[in-house]
Write an enzyme that holds these catalytic residues in place. Structure first.
Site, PDB file in Angstrom:
ATOM      1  N   HIS A  49      25.277 -37.471 -33.159  1.00  0.00           N
ATOM      2  CA  HIS A  49      25.260 -38.037 -31.793  1.00  0.00           C
ATOM      3  C   HIS A  49      25.180 -39.570 -31.788  1.00  0.00           C
ATOM      4  O   HIS A  49      24.548 -40.163 -30.919  1.00  0.00           O
ATOM      5  CB  HIS A  49      24.094 -37.461 -30.963  1.00  0.00           C
ATOM      6  CG  HIS A  49      24.166 -35.985 -30.786  1.00  0.00           C
ATOM      7  ND1 HIS A  49      24.961 -35.390 -29.834  1.00  0.00           N
ATOM      8  CD2 HIS A  49      23.562 -34.970 -31.448  1.00  0.00           C
ATOM      9  CE1 HIS A  49      24.828 -34.072 -29.918  1.00  0.00           C
ATOM     10  NE2 HIS A  49      23.998 -33.789 -30.887  1.00  0.00           N
ATOM     11  N   ASN A 122      23.601 -29.617 -24.601  1.00  0.00           N
ATOM     12  CA  ASN A 122      24.987 -29.768 -25.048  1.00  0.00           C
ATOM     13  C   ASN A 122      25.934 -29.354 -23.930  1.00  0.00           C
ATOM     14  O   ASN A 122      25.517 -28.701 -22.966  1.00  0.00           O
ATOM     15  CB  ASN A 122      25.261 -28.883 -26.273  1.00  0.00           C
ATOM     16  CG  ASN A 122      24.674 -29.462 -27.552  1.00  0.00           C
ATOM     17  OD1 ASN A 122      24.641 -30.679 -27.741  1.00  0.00           O
ATOM     18  ND2 ASN A 122      24.206 -28.597 -28.420  1.00  0.00           N
ATOM     19  N   TYR A 332      13.735 -34.384 -33.641  1.00  0.00           N
ATOM     20  CA  TYR A 332      14.129 -35.502 -32.774  1.00  0.00           C
ATOM     21  C   TYR A 332      13.131 -36.650 -32.803  1.00  0.00           C
ATOM     22  O   TYR A 332      13.517 -37.811 -32.995  1.00  0.00           O
ATOM     23  CB  TYR A 332      14.414 -35.005 -31.357  1.00  0.00           C
ATOM     24  CG  TYR A 332      15.788 -34.384 -31.230  1.00  0.00           C
ATOM     25  CD1 TYR A 332      16.104 -33.210 -31.903  1.00  0.00           C
ATOM     26  CD2 TYR A 332      16.772 -34.974 -30.462  1.00  0.00           C
ATOM     27  CE1 TYR A 332      17.356 -32.641 -31.811  1.00  0.00           C
ATOM     28  CE2 TYR A 332      18.038 -34.408 -30.368  1.00  0.00           C
ATOM     29  CZ  TYR A 332      18.327 -33.242 -31.046  1.00  0.00           C
ATOM     30  OH  TYR A 332      19.571 -32.690 -30.968  1.00  0.00           O
TER      31      TYR A 332
END
Ligand code: NDP
Length: 496
Positions: A49, A122, A332
């Site tokens: 990403h 997503n 994350y």
């Protein structure tokens, strides 16, 4: 850094009366600072990403769901919260083309009165894997080959032919929705099952769907390839220009909700991220509207430095046992610590608007919030503190502390033996892919043909030794699908 020099284009050089200026001086702080800062302008890009667009916006509740959750940003029609969004491709590097066939990451930060709520969704409702240990392999197979440094179709298809739980996600990205016309035309799906919770201990499992009010316009494979060459930043320009023109894109948030009892009796494992909940079983319920209404003033400061994590949750939402969600809740924040440093939550795009009190998280590189001054930096049992115990960062620091330690209204009790577990691919993994092929693409004129062409165009770049495994995989969806792909791929090779 002291007072800047008046002329940012000059440098100190030695001159002994000659008109030809001589050596430069080490004492020239301006020159050294200019060159040294430039060398350090880049921070690590996201391993996935990396390439994205972003915008500020607003989320407004249109339908009250206080019967399902206590989360304040979701309750009360008309309730508005500020948001920050980042929509990305997955495999390409920061400068790669916007129109690549890929999943779009769809990240949203909602600045609520109870702390930040992040969604890291997503644009497809399912994922390629359900065992998080496969995540690095999946992504490497979509990136560059270690020897050639070129994206490699053989690696891509070899991975997927050997990990066929990803068939449903493959069906979605090789449909024309894998090449959206712009980011204004993509949906955002949680994929994961979450919990919406209430203080009385009850909860519902939910999936979130943000549907683009602009519709789902797409490019053909050929249009996407042409734009990748001629106008590789066209998605970024499209979003920027639309917002500048006051043509604010918006999305409608829907949820699907099921009770824990329903989940136990349901055909599909609700913790399996490769499956949707068919709408006929769990209808979409409208909740709110998200609008993008402001471009960032500075991309690096506001979008590159933004960090989103599925672990950033406010009371009223909770994780489910989905192993992919559990793993992402670690990965994350860990990626943000590596990329931005341990105090990344203090950066402007990540800073909550709600009061946060967590003096046990101190120091570290580049703290910019005053670091709690002289307050105690060690844990003491309560008396109640004047500051609310709210954190933007993790469910761990959100829950209160009681006599027995951490308490939560939504405890899960686990008892059993620990064993190695890897999920197996079964015929069930092809059922929803088959519905998509037959009943979704089959009812849209030309979409099955487009799908076959899109797969064939990619697969024909792979070495022939991986082809048969891929034909067989698609034949498990529908025999005519595997055959159609085989005919195009082998047919094109014969024509060469
Ligand atoms: P429905 O038959 O009720 O509706 C079909 C869904 O597919 C709609 O959400 C539609 O989105 C979406 N869709 C249409 N074309 C595409 C495409 N090219 N790529 C991705 N999504 C597309 O759905 P069911 O719930 O009965 O599920 C049938 C199949 O639809 C599933 O097996 C799954 O593959 C797919 N799907 C299901 C979703 C779900 O959450 N249930 C979500 C998205 C896809 P829209 O209405 O916006 O056009």
């Amino acid at each position: 850094m002291g007072c800047p020099y008046a002329n940012p284009t000059s440098a100190q050089r030695f001159s002994a009366g000659s008109p030809v200026k001589g050596l430069m001086l080490l004492q020239d702080t301006q020159l050294i600072e200019t060159l040294a800062h430039f060398n350090r302008e880049r921070i690590p890009e996201r391993v996935v990403h990396a390439h994205a667009v972003g915008a500020w916006g607003e989320f407004e509740v249109t339908h009250d769901i206080s019967h399902l959750t206590s989360a304040k940003f979701l309750t009360g029609v008309g309730k508005k919260s500020k948001t920050l969004s980042r929509i990305s491709t997955v495999g390409g590097e920061r400068g790669s083309a916007d129109t690549a066939r890929d999943v779009r990451g769809w990240a949203l930060k909602i600045f609520t009165e109870e702390g930040n709520q992040d969604f890291v969704f997503n644009d497809i409702p399912v994922f390629f894997i359900r065992d998080p240990i496969k995540f690095p392999s999946l992504n490497r197979s979509h990136k560059r080959h270690p020897a050639t440094n070129i994206t490699d179709a053989t690696m891509f298809w070899d991975f997927h032919a050997h990990n066929q739980e990803g068939i449903h996600a493959l069906m979605l990205i090789f449909s024309d929705r894998g090449t959206p016309k712009s980011v204004r035309h993509v949906n955002g799906y949680s994929g994961h099952t979450y919990k919406l919770t209430k203080p009385d201990g009850t909860f519902h499992y939910v999936k979130f769907h943000f549907k683009a009010n602009q519709g789902n316009e797409t490019l053909t494979n050929d249009e996407a390839a042409r734009l990748a060459g001629q106008d590789p930043d066209n998605h970024a320009a499209d979003l920027h220009n639309a917002i500048e023109a006051g043509n604010f894109p918006s999305w409608t948030l829907y949820i699907q909700a099921m009770t824990p009892e329903q989940s136990e009796a349901y055909r599909w494992n609700v913790f399996d991220m490769t499956k949707v909940w068919p709408h006929a079983d769990f209808p979409l319920q409208p909740v709110g509207k998200l609008t993008f209404n402001k471009n960032p003033d500075n991309y690096f400061a506001e979008i590159e430095q933004a960090a989103f994590s599925p672990s950033t949750m406010v009371p009223g939402l909770a994780p489910s046992a989905d192993p992919m969600l559990q793993a992402r809740m670690f990965a994350y924040p860990d990626a943000a610590r590596y990329r931005l440093g341990v105090n990344y939550q203090q950066l402007p795009p990540n800073r909550p608007v709600a009061p946060v009190y967590c003096p046990f998280q101190r120091d570290g590189r580049a703290t910019i919030n005053g670091n709690y001054g002289g307050e105690a930096n060690y844990v003491r049992p309560p008396p109640p503190h004047p500051h609310p115990r709210v954190s933007s960062s993790s469910s761990a620091s959100r829950v209160g502390v009681g006599k027995l330690g951490r308490i939560s209204e939504h405890e899960v009790w686990a008892a059993g033996s620990v064993a190695e577990y890897a999920s197996e691919v079964t015929e069930e993994d092809f059922v929803q892919a088959r519905v998509f092929w037959g009943e979704v693409l089959g009812r849209q004129e030309g979409q099955q043909e487009a799908f076959v062409r899109n797969v064939a165009a990619h697969l024909s770049k792979a070495k022939p030794e991986v082809w048969q495994g891929v034909f067989d995989m698609f034949s498990r969806v529908a025999p005519e699908l595997g055959e159609a792909i085989r005919n195009v791929v082998v047919g094109e090779r014969k024509e060469l």
